[in-house]
Design a protein around this motif. Structure first.
Motif, short mmCIF file in Angstrom:
data_model
loop_
_atom_site.label_atom_id
_atom_site.label_comp_id
_atom_site.label_asym_id
_atom_site.label_seq_id
_atom_site.Cartn_x
_atom_site.Cartn_y
_atom_site.Cartn_z
N GLU A 46 -5.47 8.89 -1.84
CA GLU A 46 -5.61 10.03 -0.94
C GLU A 46 -6.34 9.56 0.31
O GLU A 46 -7.37 8.89 0.22
CB GLU A 46 -6.39 11.15 -1.61
N ILE A 47 -5.77 9.87 1.48
CA ILE A 47 -6.38 9.47 2.74
C ILE A 47 -7.42 10.50 3.14
O ILE A 47 -7.12 11.69 3.22
CB ILE A 47 -5.32 9.34 3.85
N LYS A 48 -8.64 10.03 3.41
CA LYS A 48 -9.74 10.91 3.78
C LYS A 48 -10.30 10.49 5.13
O LYS A 48 -10.25 9.30 5.50
CB LYS A 48 -10.86 10.82 2.74
N PRO A 49 -10.88 11.43 5.88
CA PRO A 49 -11.53 11.05 7.14
C PRO A 49 -12.69 10.09 6.89
O PRO A 49 -13.30 10.10 5.82
CB PRO A 49 -12.04 12.39 7.71
N ALA A 50 -12.98 9.28 7.87
CA ALA A 50 -14.15 8.40 7.78
C ALA A 50 -15.41 9.25 7.62
O ALA A 50 -15.47 10.38 8.11
CB ALA A 50 -14.26 7.53 9.03
N ARG A 51 -16.39 8.71 6.91
CA ARG A 51 -17.64 9.45 6.75
C ARG A 51 -18.36 9.61 8.08
O ARG A 51 -19.12 10.56 8.28
CB ARG A 51 -18.54 8.73 5.74
N SER A 52 -18.14 8.69 8.99
CA SER A 52 -18.70 8.78 10.34
C SER A 52 -17.77 8.07 11.31
O SER A 52 -17.23 7.00 10.99
CB SER A 52 -20.08 8.13 10.38
N TYR A 53 -17.61 8.66 12.49
CA TYR A 53 -16.81 8.03 13.54
C TYR A 53 -17.70 7.39 14.61
O TYR A 53 -17.21 7.01 15.68
CB TYR A 53 -15.88 9.06 14.20
N ARG A 54 -18.97 7.26 14.32
CA ARG A 54 -19.91 6.76 15.33
C ARG A 54 -19.50 5.38 15.84
O ARG A 54 -19.41 5.16 17.04
CB ARG A 54 -21.33 6.73 14.77
N LEU A 55 -19.25 4.45 14.93
CA LEU A 55 -18.92 3.09 15.36
C LEU A 55 -17.56 3.03 16.04
O LEU A 55 -17.38 2.30 17.03
CB LEU A 55 -18.93 2.15 14.15
#
Length: 268
Positions: A39-48
């Motif tokens: 299952e494709i999930k969003p990244a936990r953070s997009y900061r980097l």
């Protein structure tokens, strides 16, 4: 008669991506069962990733390894209103990734003939010495590209665009499907190392006797071996059409040989 008529094939791609392979198999007469192995999930953070997008003019190369990564990269690009891609060269793994990049108006400079990390390295090794490279990928992935390009003298930044997880509910469905005596699949498809690893986790000790395991390429086949399984079918062209074609060819040979050539009884 269509070449896959009467064959039941389990497709384990992520739910939103299963359609392409399933459609190819159905056109050849197969009855397709779709149970996602990832299952494709969003990244936990997009900061980097966002920091990298803001600094795109500093990079010489952008490497995108999947359609998922392309979608996320351009969504962050649009969100941050950072469209300065001048001078940026792009490498992609696979025709689907390449097509998605070009759909967004960006030209792909390098796409290897073999759609695996090692081929990307071969295509870029002589081009990246002293260059800055941005690799956009899943949170968990093989380290072949960054490791080898750094050896070639590149400065490589690796950023997470998305993550993959075990799909909720799939394990019970897989075990039920494999545990019944009737209507078991004739083949199971594996389109990445992640699908192979996750399937083994979810299938548990299900017996795979009489079921062909079909791999999209040598890297996925190697992962199956690491998990104690062996691919019966391996695509020569590491793509969805290539995998469908390899499955069709294998079952055609089985018919000609008057009997399927699958593994002896053993557990996954």
């Amino acid at each position: 008669m269509k070449p896959l008529a009467g064959k039941r094939i389990l497709v384990g791609r992520a739910a939103k991506q299963a359609g392409a392979l399933s459609e190819l198999l159905r056109k050849q007469g197969a009855a397709v069962i779709e149970i996602p192995f990832i299952e494709i999930k969003p990244a936990r953070s997009y900061r980097l990733l966002d920091e990298a997008v803001r600094k795109l003019p500093l990079y010489d190369w952008l490497i995108l390894t999947s359609v998922n990564g392309v979608e996320v990269f351009f969504s962050r690009l649009q969100r941050l209103k950072s469209a300065n891609l001048s001078g940026l060269r792009v490498a992609a793994i696979g025709p689907a990734t390449c097509a998605e990049i070009e759909r967004h108006g960006l030209r792909v400079d390098v796409m290897p003939q073999e759609y695996v990390a090692e081929s990307v390295v071969r295509g870029l090794r002589s081009k990246v010495k002293g260059k800055r490279v941005l690799l956009v990928r899943a949170s968990v992935a093989r380290d072949v590209i960054p490791r080898e390009l750094r050896k070639a003298g590149a400065r490589v930044d690796v950023v997470e665009a998305y993550r993959t997880e075990l799909p909720r509910g799939s394990a019970a469905k897989i075990r039920k499907l494999l545990g019944g005596r009737k209507r078991r699949p004739d083949a199971i498809t594996f389109t990445s190392s992640s699908t192979a690893k996750n399937f083994v986790k979810m299938a548990g000790r299900a017996v795979l006797d009489g079921i062909s395991l079909a791999s999209i390429g040598p890297v996925t086949s190697a992962t199956l071996r690491e998990c104690g399984l062996e691919a019966d079918v391996e695509a020569e062209d590491y793509s969805m059409p290539g995998l469908a074609s390899a499955i069709e060819k294998a079952f055609k040979q089985d018919r000609q040989n008057a009997g399927p050539s699958t593994r002896s009884a053993r557990s996954g």
